[in-house]
Design a protein around this motif. Structure first.
Motif, PDB file in Angstrom:
ATOM      1  N   ASP A  31       9.533   7.400   0.490  1.00 35.19           N
ATOM      2  CA  ASP A  31       8.767   8.093  -0.714  1.00 35.19           C
ATOM      3  C   ASP A  31       7.819   7.169  -1.453  1.00 35.19           C
ATOM      4  N   GLY A  32       6.521   6.603  -1.408  1.00 35.05           N
ATOM      5  CA  GLY A  32       5.646   5.279  -1.816  1.00 35.05           C
ATOM      6  C   GLY A  32       5.848   4.901  -3.700  1.00 35.05           C
ATOM      7  N   GLY A  46       0.896   5.396   0.764  1.00 39.35           N
ATOM      8  CA  GLY A  46       0.197   6.015   1.704  1.00 39.35           C
ATOM      9  C   GLY A  46      -0.927   5.691   2.946  1.00 39.35           C
ATOM     10  N   GLU A 105       0.766  -0.983   0.005  1.00 38.74           N
ATOM     11  CA  GLU A 105      -0.327   0.228  -0.191  1.00 38.74           C
ATOM     12  C   GLU A 105       0.630   1.435   0.633  1.00 38.74           C
ATOM     13  N   VAL A 157       2.425  12.764  -3.827  1.00 35.66           N
ATOM     14  CA  VAL A 157       3.288  13.418  -4.328  1.00 35.66           C
ATOM     15  C   VAL A 157       4.841  13.195  -3.356  1.00 35.66           C
ATOM     16  N   GLU A 173       4.955   5.216   4.084  1.00 37.33           N
ATOM     17  CA  GLU A 173       3.887   6.999   4.450  1.00 37.33           C
ATOM     18  C   GLU A 173       5.037   8.054   4.424  1.00 37.33           C
ATOM     19  N   SER A 203      -4.550   6.635   8.178  1.00 38.00           N
ATOM     20  CA  SER A 203      -4.424   6.795   9.227  1.00 38.00           C
ATOM     21  C   SER A 203      -4.294   4.977   9.325  1.00 38.00           C
TER      22      SER A 203
HETATM   23  N1  SAH Z   1      -4.656   4.759   3.277  1.00 30.53           N
HETATM   24  C1  SAH Z   1      -4.822   5.762   3.779  1.00 30.53           C
HETATM   25  C2  SAH Z   1      -5.520   7.008   3.175  1.00 30.53           C
HETATM   26  C3  SAH Z   1      -4.755   8.319   3.736  1.00 30.53           C
HETATM   27  S1  SAH Z   1      -4.360   9.837   2.817  1.00 30.53           S
HETATM   28  C4  SAH Z   1      -5.875   5.673   4.970  1.00 30.53           C
HETATM   29  O1  SAH Z   1      -6.506   4.174   5.394  1.00 30.53           O
HETATM   30  O2  SAH Z   1      -6.077   6.283   6.261  1.00 30.53           O
HETATM   31  C5  SAH Z   1      -3.377   9.738   1.910  1.00 30.53           C
HETATM   32  C6  SAH Z   1      -2.044   9.152   2.596  1.00 30.53           C
HETATM   33  O3  SAH Z   1      -0.856   8.733   1.443  1.00 30.53           O
HETATM   34  C7  SAH Z   1      -1.539  10.259   3.107  1.00 30.53           C
HETATM   35  O4  SAH Z   1      -1.301  10.222   4.423  1.00 30.53           O
HETATM   36  C8  SAH Z   1      -0.274  11.467   2.952  1.00 30.53           C
HETATM   37  O5  SAH Z   1       0.772  11.902   3.141  1.00 30.53           O
HETATM   38  C9  SAH Z   1       0.645   9.863   1.968  1.00 30.53           C
HETATM   39  N2  SAH Z   1       1.079  10.100   0.023  1.00 30.53           N
HETATM   40  C10 SAH Z   1       0.950  10.839  -0.517  1.00 30.53           C
HETATM   41  N3  SAH Z   1       2.129  10.716  -1.252  1.00 30.53           N
HETATM   42  C11 SAH Z   1       2.883   9.506  -0.959  1.00 30.53           C
HETATM   43  C12 SAH Z   1       4.100   8.733  -1.260  1.00 30.53           C
HETATM   44  N4  SAH Z   1       4.324  10.030  -2.421  1.00 30.53           N
HETATM   45  N5  SAH Z   1       4.814   8.163  -0.464  1.00 30.53           N
HETATM   46  C13 SAH Z   1       3.948   7.389   0.450  1.00 30.53           C
HETATM   47  N6  SAH Z   1       2.698   8.379   1.231  1.00 30.53           N
HETATM   48  C14 SAH Z   1       2.165   9.224   0.552  1.00 30.53           C
END
Ligand code: SAH
Length: 205
Positions: A124-125, A76, A74, A197, A97, A79
């Protein structure tokens, strides 16, 4: 929540429905928002990020078509709710994250709730997780400007990728299926996510 928002809208996978009945969503939002945790909408989780609407979590999880031996990535974590749903279904969840405060907060929560099959990384994912690839499924829970090729490369044979793609205003949920050298793509419909991002995502939030 499960019957009215998820089953009624066509989510049929018994594994997905069972996972939703097991994970206490209210533990993944702040105390102030707890009474809204089972509502039919996303909620703020700090750092201008959101926990997705329950239906979209269910739709993406079902689209991944997961089994109990699968390994899923996954992008991002946020939460941690989506990762916790996945963890009910599969063998192991890898989640990345990029916001340090969310990473720490959610790592503590997973420890507290004893989610031993979730592995987290602060990074950075958009680059994926090369060392742990190939994956059976990859789910991106932030909106990408285009389908990230790096992630397709980290899918195993028969692997599935689900990713929201588009601009800030309109995004489509895209599913990629890796079938040998062929890549099959389907569009699951409109959605709206915060920005992905990073190196292979948007340049800034
Ligand atoms: N799956 C989460 C949704 C969170 S919103 C849930 O169940 O709550 C999206 C998340 O992606 C944010 O926390 C943001 O910081 C993260 N995110 C954005 N770009 C990212 C990247 N390049 N690598 C990792 N996380 C990222």
């Amino acid at each position: 929540m499960v019957r009215k928002q998820i089953e009624a809208r066509g989510i049929k996978s018994p594994r997905v429905l069972a996972a939703f009945r097991q994970v206490p969503r209210h533990l993944f939002v702040s105390e102030a928002l707890r009474d809204q945790a089972y509502g039919d909408y996303p909620l703020p989780i700090g750092e201008q990020q959101t926990i997705s609407q329950p239906f979209i979590v269910a739709e993406m999880t079902q689209a991944l078509d997961l089994g109990e031996d699968d390994r899923v990535l996954e992008i991002g974590t946020g939460s941690g709710y989506q990762a916790a749903i996945l963890a009910q279904i599969v063998f192991r969840v890898y989640t990345i994250e990029r916001k340090h405060s969310l990473y720490l907060q959610t790592r503590n929560l997973f420890d507290k709730l004893h989610y031993h099959n979730i592995v987290m990384k602060y990074a950075d994912g958009t680059k994926g997780w090369q060392d742990e690839s190939p994956f059976d499924g990859i789910i991106v829970t932030a909106g990408a400007p285009q389908i990230p090729d790096v992630l397709i490369d980290q899918l195993g044979e028969g692997g599935r990728l689900v990713v929201p793609v588009g601009n800030q205003h309109t995004q489509e949920l895209i599913k990629i299926f890796r079938d040998g050298q062929n890549i099959r793509q389907t569009n699951l419909g409109g959605c709206r996510f915060v920005k992905l991002v990073g190196k292979h995502g948007w340049k800034d939030a």
